[in-house]
Design an enzyme around this catalytic site. Structure first.
Site, short mmCIF file in Angstrom:
data_model
loop_
_atom_site.label_atom_id
_atom_site.label_comp_id
_atom_site.label_asym_id
_atom_site.label_seq_id
_atom_site.Cartn_x
_atom_site.Cartn_y
_atom_site.Cartn_z
CE LYS A 94 -1.98 -1.16 3.88
NZ LYS A 94 -1.27 -2.44 4.17
NE ARG B 189 -4.03 -1.39 10.45
CZ ARG B 189 -3.04 -0.84 9.77
NH1 ARG B 189 -3.10 0.42 9.38
NH2 ARG B 189 -1.98 -1.54 9.46
NE ARG C 11 7.92 -2.59 5.82
CZ ARG C 11 6.62 -2.52 6.02
NH1 ARG C 11 5.85 -1.87 5.17
NH2 ARG C 11 6.07 -3.09 7.07
NE ARG D 259 6.74 -0.62 9.58
CZ ARG D 259 5.58 -0.53 8.94
NH1 ARG D 259 5.50 0.19 7.83
NH2 ARG D 259 4.50 -1.12 9.41
NE ARG E 113 2.53 -5.05 10.83
CZ ARG E 113 3.52 -4.95 9.95
NH1 ARG E 113 4.67 -5.56 10.14
NH2 ARG E 113 3.35 -4.24 8.85
P1 AP5 Z 1 4.90 -1.54 1.66
O1 AP5 Z 1 4.54 -0.66 0.53
O2 AP5 Z 1 5.72 -0.96 2.78
O3 AP5 Z 1 3.61 -2.31 2.22
P2 AP5 Z 1 2.38 -1.76 3.07
O4 AP5 Z 1 1.17 -2.46 2.56
O5 AP5 Z 1 2.36 -0.27 3.11
O6 AP5 Z 1 2.77 -2.38 4.47
P3 AP5 Z 1 2.71 -1.78 5.92
O7 AP5 Z 1 3.42 -2.81 6.78
O8 AP5 Z 1 3.24 -0.38 6.00
O9 AP5 Z 1 1.24 -1.80 6.21
P4 AP5 Z 1 0.63 -1.88 7.56
O10 AP5 Z 1 -0.78 -1.70 7.17
O11 AP5 Z 1 0.93 -3.07 8.38
O12 AP5 Z 1 1.39 -0.73 8.38
P5 AP5 Z 1 0.97 0.71 8.86
O13 AP5 Z 1 2.15 1.55 8.75
O14 AP5 Z 1 -0.29 1.14 8.20
O15 AP5 Z 1 5.69 -2.81 1.04
C1 AP5 Z 1 6.21 -3.82 1.85
C2 AP5 Z 1 7.57 -4.28 1.29
O16 AP5 Z 1 7.36 -4.88 0.01
C3 AP5 Z 1 8.58 -3.16 1.06
O17 AP5 Z 1 9.85 -3.61 1.34
C4 AP5 Z 1 8.45 -2.84 -0.44
O18 AP5 Z 1 9.66 -2.33 -0.98
C5 AP5 Z 1 8.11 -4.21 -1.00
N1 AP5 Z 1 7.27 -4.15 -2.19
C6 AP5 Z 1 6.20 -3.34 -2.38
N2 AP5 Z 1 5.65 -3.58 -3.59
C7 AP5 Z 1 6.37 -4.58 -4.14
C8 AP5 Z 1 6.30 -5.29 -5.37
N3 AP5 Z 1 5.35 -5.02 -6.27
N4 AP5 Z 1 7.19 -6.28 -5.60
C9 AP5 Z 1 8.14 -6.59 -4.68
N5 AP5 Z 1 8.28 -5.94 -3.50
C10 AP5 Z 1 7.40 -4.96 -3.24
O19 AP5 Z 1 0.58 0.44 10.39
C11 AP5 Z 1 1.57 0.07 11.33
C12 AP5 Z 1 0.92 -0.10 12.69
O20 AP5 Z 1 0.37 1.15 13.15
C13 AP5 Z 1 -0.25 -1.10 12.77
O21 AP5 Z 1 0.19 -2.43 12.94
C14 AP5 Z 1 -0.99 -0.56 14.01
O22 AP5 Z 1 -0.33 -0.94 15.19
C15 AP5 Z 1 -0.86 0.94 13.85
N6 AP5 Z 1 -1.97 1.53 13.08
C16 AP5 Z 1 -1.84 2.26 11.92
N7 AP5 Z 1 -3.03 2.68 11.50
C17 AP5 Z 1 -3.95 2.21 12.39
C18 AP5 Z 1 -5.36 2.29 12.47
N8 AP5 Z 1 -6.08 2.96 11.55
N9 AP5 Z 1 -5.98 1.67 13.49
C19 AP5 Z 1 -5.28 1.01 14.44
N10 AP5 Z 1 -3.94 0.89 14.42
C20 AP5 Z 1 -3.27 1.49 13.40
#
Ligand code: AP5
Length: 257
Positions: free
Chosen positions: A41, A120, A159, A192, A203
């Site tokens: 994402k 979420r 990542r 991270r 997660r």
């Molecule tokens: P990346 O683009 O980083 O993936 P992502 O889907 O953004 O993954 P996240 O881990 O950031 O999502 P998340 O939803 O768990 O975390 P968030 O920060 O929102 O890609 C991943 C890897 O793959 C990278 O290395 C990239 O280079 C690689 N890649 C990408 N595309 C590729 C491709 N096509 N081919 C090959 N490789 C590729 O949330 C973190 C934490 O915050 C949560 O766990 C929770 O504790 C809290 N939180 C955040 N928002 C909320 C909410 N609304 N409610 C409650 N808790 C929340």
């Protein structure tokens, strides 16, 4: 990112205004990104920000920015949120909703927005609906990215992120030019805390239990667009951008009588 929009209000809080949007669009994009942790994402949001000048509003980035900031400046709620995040658990709805409401100017931005990681839970989605209705703003689409679990775990464990400019890399699929160093700003890359195997398991479970029900929620509103997250980031971006345009065209088409 070479051409990232400033995001001051989103990352640093409502007391820190962004400059006027440099390229406000006549018809801005307003999108929610949905999908399991690590599906890509954030990578897609970066591409949309670069190409379509849409701000990436990631709630995870808000918590990570708070973690990197002076601890004396953190509110008790943010302190608590950082603990949840490090364990891989969802931050309580009330805390997340307060943080988004404090940053409501970002949802009013004339450049539009890309919500990454919010909502979420169904409770968060209902609050978002209320906020957007009060602002007379409508979502263009909810993009849901699909990838088998094994591939997701590979993406998460490889990542590396830049704590300074938030750019995202992968040690094999998207390596930086110099190992361990951000191409965009030269900062040392980090892994991270929540990309450890035990936090990844928590997660994924939180996604299945709390976030997956949003698929049905947005499908019932006619907003859901599913996009395969297989292939390179560019291939996925091309699919996602085409799907958004098709959804917008369908929404704008006159209804046959
Ligand atoms: P990346 O683009 O980083 O993936 P992502 O889907 O953004 O993954 P996240 O881990 O950031 O999502 P998340 O939803 O768990 O975390 P968030 O920060 O929102 O890609 C991943 C890897 O793959 C990278 O290395 C990239 O280079 C690689 N890649 C990408 N595309 C590729 C491709 N096509 N081919 C090959 N490789 C590729 O949330 C973190 C934490 O915050 C949560 O766990 C929770 O504790 C809290 N939180 C955040 N928002 C909320 C909410 N609304 N409610 C409650 N808790 C929340």
């Amino acid at each position: 990112m070479t051409d990232q929009l400033p995001r001051h209000t989103w990352l640093e809080g409502p007391g820190v205004p962004c400059p006027p949007h440099p390229d406000a669009r006549a018809r801005p994009l307003r999108i929610v990104l949905l999908g399991a942790p690590g599906v890509g994402k954030g990578t897609q949001a970066e591409l949309f920000a670069e190409r379509r000048r849409v701000c990436q509003l990631s709630t995870g980035d808000v918590f990570r920015a708070a973690k990197a900031a002076d601890p004396c400046l953190r509110t008790p709620a943010l302190e608590e949120a950082i603990g949840y995040m490090q364990r891989g658990e969802l931050v309580p709805d009330a805390t997340v909703v307060d943080i988004v409401k404090e940053r409501i100017d970002c949802l009013r931005c004339e450049g539009g927005f890309m919500l990454d990681g919010f909502p979420r839970t169904v409770a968060q989605a209902e609050v978002l609906d209320e906020i957007l209705a009060a602002e007379k703003v409508r979502l263009d689409a909810v993009l849901k990215f699909d990838l088998p679990t094994g591939r997701i775990v590979d993406r998460l464990s490889g990542r590396r992120t830049c704590p300074s400019c938030k750019s995202v890399y992968h040690v094999e699929a998207q390596p930086p030019t110099q190992a361990g160093v951000c191409d965009k700003c030269g900062h040392a890359l980090v892994q991270r805390d929540d990309d450890r195997p035990e936090a990844i398991r928590v997660r994924m479970q939180a996604y299945e239990t709390s976030t997956a029900p949003l698929v049905e929620y947005y499908a019932s509103k006619g907003l859901l667009v599913s996009v395969s997250a297989e292939g390179t980031p560019e291939e996925i971006y091309a699919r996602a951008a085409a799907a958004v345009e098709a959804r917008k065209a369908a929404a704008a088409a006159p209804v046959a009588t």
